[in-house]
Write an enzyme that holds these catalytic residues in place. Sequence first.
Site, short mmCIF file in Angstrom:
data_model
loop_
_atom_site.label_atom_id
_atom_site.label_comp_id
_atom_site.label_asym_id
_atom_site.label_seq_id
_atom_site.Cartn_x
_atom_site.Cartn_y
_atom_site.Cartn_z
N TRP A 104 -5.02 0.57 -4.16
CA TRP A 104 -6.44 0.38 -4.49
C TRP A 104 -6.67 0.09 -5.96
CZ3 TRP A 104 -9.10 -1.41 -0.88
CH2 TRP A 104 -8.90 -1.00 0.44
N ASP A 179 -12.73 5.49 -9.08
CA ASP A 179 -12.89 5.17 -7.66
C ASP A 179 -12.55 6.44 -6.89
OD1 ASP A 179 -12.77 4.35 -5.03
OD2 ASP A 179 -11.28 2.77 -5.35
N LYS A 203 -15.65 7.38 4.47
CA LYS A 203 -14.53 8.31 4.56
C LYS A 203 -15.00 9.75 4.58
CE LYS A 203 -11.83 4.65 3.02
NZ LYS A 203 -11.33 3.80 1.94
C1 LIG Z 1 -11.26 2.63 1.41
C2 LIG Z 1 -11.09 2.45 -0.03
C3 LIG Z 1 -11.57 1.32 -0.70
C4 LIG Z 1 -12.18 0.13 0.02
O1 LIG Z 1 -13.39 0.39 0.57
P1 LIG Z 1 -14.28 -0.80 1.19
O2 LIG Z 1 -15.59 -0.11 1.41
O3 LIG Z 1 -13.59 -1.22 2.45
O4 LIG Z 1 -14.35 -1.90 0.20
C5 LIG Z 1 -11.42 1.27 -2.07
N1 LIG Z 1 -10.85 2.26 -2.76
C6 LIG Z 1 -10.37 3.37 -2.13
C7 LIG Z 1 -9.75 4.46 -2.94
C8 LIG Z 1 -10.48 3.50 -0.77
O5 LIG Z 1 -9.99 4.58 -0.15
#
Ligand SMILES: *Cc1c(COP(=O)(O)O)cnc(C)c1O
Length: 368
Positions: A104, A179, A203
């Site tokens: 990521w 993030d 999530k």
């Molecule tokens: C799931 C995830 C993403 C991507 O999320 P989207 O909403 O599909 O763009 C980005 N960073 C992390 C750490 C993630 O777990």
Amino acid sequence: MTPLTRPYNFAAGPATLPQAVLEQAAAELLDWQGRGVSVMEMSHRSEAFEGILADCEARLRRVLAVPSDFAVLFMQGGAQAQNALVPLNLARARPVAVAVTGLWSAKSLAEAARYTNACACADTRPACTQWPSPAGWALPAGAAYVQICANETVHGVEAPLHAWPDLAALGSDAALVVDASSNILTHSVPWPRVGLLYACAQKNLGIAGLTLVFVRRSLLGQAAPACPTVFNYTDAAANRSMTNTPPTYAIYLAGLTLAWLEREGGLAQMAERAQARSSTVYAAIDTSGGFYRSAVEPGARSRINVPFTLATPELTTRFLDAATAAGLLNLKGHKAVGGVRASLYNAMPLAGAQALVAHMQQFARSHG
Ligand SMILES: *Cc1c(COP(=O)(O)O)cnc(C)c1O
């Protein structure tokens, strides 16, 4: 009504939701609180929806102890949109740096490089099995921000809270961007170190379509002219996330999820549960005599996403099929690393982790 017994869903995202949240959403689906319409059918400018949004923001601020000098933005585009929106809103044509610790953060770096001068201040590729100590990072002079991924959902590497970089102490006046898509609401946030934190909702706080951005107000007002109006943080803050139609149903579900979280005991309880679930699974790996293996250094093991492999990779498909048959769903590892991945978000009960461990032990006994 007989309670419905559902299988355990270990999906990485979209992911399992608390059953109580789904039941409440179902009960309110056709008629929200006597209004005669579903939340899906309401104007985002209605007094009813304004209340839902305000309630969701108040719960977020309370649960995460968000300081008042942070704006809370309810955005669309998913977490990956932020890889472009952070540089468009914050870079001001200055360099930026990303600590690359897995899939990521690597994506964040590649996307930021399309908008500004972006470099890796740390890079643990190709293995991505550790959290690099910030003391050794190469921070570019004059950087607008330094970005980390607090939990690498694919590689199963999580930054220990104490190791979120204190950029000021490292001699940099860059803002820290985090993030936190896969571990938001699983521990407290050290806000004094943070400039901006974002997370997609699918999530740990509901469904896809909503991305939360917590941004220090002093960082607003510097968006690049090319930044799309509906993705301009300053406008979003000024318009209370209503520059255009926000993801209304996803905001409603985030509110229900936060209410559930508060009923269950709040953030401290979520942190305790994350620790209990993940250490149960890691213990099963570590005591399997090498049948199961975790590649991640013990100090950087994620409490949320636990990837592991079988010493005999040919058995992986059989392991996954048997798991599905036993009511343990979506354990296949991400294609970048293969193997097995157990995602253990807040809505996963300890009993789910224990059921997984029972399956692991039984499978090892019959195939060891
Ligand atoms: C799931 C995830 C993403 C991507 O999320 P989207 O909403 O599909 O763009 C980005 N960073 C992390 C750490 C993630 O777990």
